[in-house]
Design an enzyme around this catalytic site. Structure first.
Site, mmCIF file in Angstrom:
data_model
loop_
_atom_site.group_PDB
_atom_site.id
_atom_site.type_symbol
_atom_site.label_atom_id
_atom_site.label_comp_id
_atom_site.label_asym_id
_atom_site.label_seq_id
_atom_site.Cartn_x
_atom_site.Cartn_y
_atom_site.Cartn_z
ATOM 1 N N ASP A 127 0.872 -1.168 0.000
ATOM 2 C CA ASP A 127 0.000 0.000 0.000
ATOM 3 C C ASP A 127 0.913 1.222 0.000
ATOM 4 O O ASP A 127 1.676 1.448 0.942
ATOM 5 C CB ASP A 127 -0.879 -0.033 1.246
ATOM 6 C CG ASP A 127 -1.854 1.128 1.322
ATOM 7 O OD1 ASP A 127 -1.475 2.257 0.940
ATOM 8 O OD2 ASP A 127 -2.990 0.927 1.787
ATOM 9 N N ASP A 145 1.197 7.804 -10.054
ATOM 10 C CA ASP A 145 0.294 7.425 -11.137
ATOM 11 C C ASP A 145 -0.525 6.220 -10.694
ATOM 12 O O ASP A 145 -0.678 5.241 -11.422
ATOM 13 C CB ASP A 145 1.105 7.110 -12.399
ATOM 14 C CG ASP A 145 0.241 6.982 -13.640
ATOM 15 O OD1 ASP A 145 -0.873 7.548 -13.654
ATOM 16 O OD2 ASP A 145 0.674 6.315 -14.602
#
Length: 258
Positions: A127, A145
């Site tokens: 994460d 991104d």
């Protein structure tokens, strides 16, 4: 054209896979990554797999105008690996680390010819919000991104996350973010970046008014007037610069208006 093998367990098809699960489509010499049928997450030419096929990816490479020889580039979101591959091939002095939360995306890395892990290149399943929260002075460039079906996850566009990005950058480090211009929270996101980085930031919008690329610096690097001269980094090969130059002119025009 040489045929590029795709792993047997990769969902290559003429139609979508399960909802929001990444799938691949092949059309002639082009291979694309999708989360939904309507949106292309990444595109690769089978004839030139390290090329940057989509305009916003070339725009994100604008960081080389300010930081031409980064030692460490940290990327959030693997997708089809366009930016990681380009940086790995053409910025040979840089170590590239990619953080990707979805193991199903990582499972497709061979289909998109993403380099294997090495001393210079690593893909980490994690994460990104949690990963960056533990970093200080770790990267010269951070490229954000990270998208899922429907947009950017909330955890990757919070005020706290941008503050973590600022802390994770080295002095004169630069953060580059891919946003969707028409997202209803777009201006709020820009304000959050500004809260973390101050006025040392600017935005470039692509020609079709779809993607907004934001550059934010930890320091005064963006104020360097030499960036607007669009000089090819000494270590970047000419064939790579030819790909980037038309987009760099757009960034240069934006810099002149600052």
């Amino acid at each position: 054209m040489s045929d590029v093998p795709v792993p047997a367990d990769s969902p290559v098809s003429d139609g979508p896979a399960a909802p929001h699960r990444p799938f691949i489509q092949n059309a002639g010499t082009r291979r694309t990554l999708h989360f939904t049928q309507q949106e292309i997450q990444s595109s690769m030419s089978l004839l030139n797999p390290d090329a940057l096929e989509i305009e916003y990816t070339r725009m994100m490479m604008g960081f080389v105008l300010f930081k031409p020889e980064p030692a460490h580039i940290l990327m959030v979101g693997l997708g089809g690996g366009s930016l990681p591959k380009f940086c790995h091939r053409y910025l040979t002095g840089a170590r590239v680390t990619v953080v990707e939360i979805d193991p199903a995306v990582i499972a497709l890395r061979d289909a998109f010819m993403v380099p294997p892990d090495s001393a210079r290149f690593q893909v980490i399943q994690a994460d990104a919000a949690q990963h960056l929260a533990g970093l200080t002075d770790a990267a010269d460039v951070i490229l954000l991104d990270g998208f899922v079906a429907g947009g950017i996850p909330d955890a990757l566009c919070s005020a706290g996350f941008y503050a973590d990005c600022h802390r994770a950058l080295r002095d004169d480090g630069i953060l580059v973010i891919n946003f969707h211009v028409n997202h209803p929270m777009h201006h709020e996101y820009l304000d959050r970046v500004r809260d973390a980085f101050g006025s040392s930031m600017f935005e470039v919008v692509d020609d079709d008014m779809t993607n907004s690329i934001v550059f934010a610096c930890k320091g005064n690097l963006l104020d360097n007037p030499a960036a607007a001269q669009l000089t090819r980094p000494a270590t970047m090969p000419k064939d790579a610069w030819r790909q980037l130059m038309p987009t760099m002119r757009v960034i240069g025009a934006t810099l002149e208006l600052r």
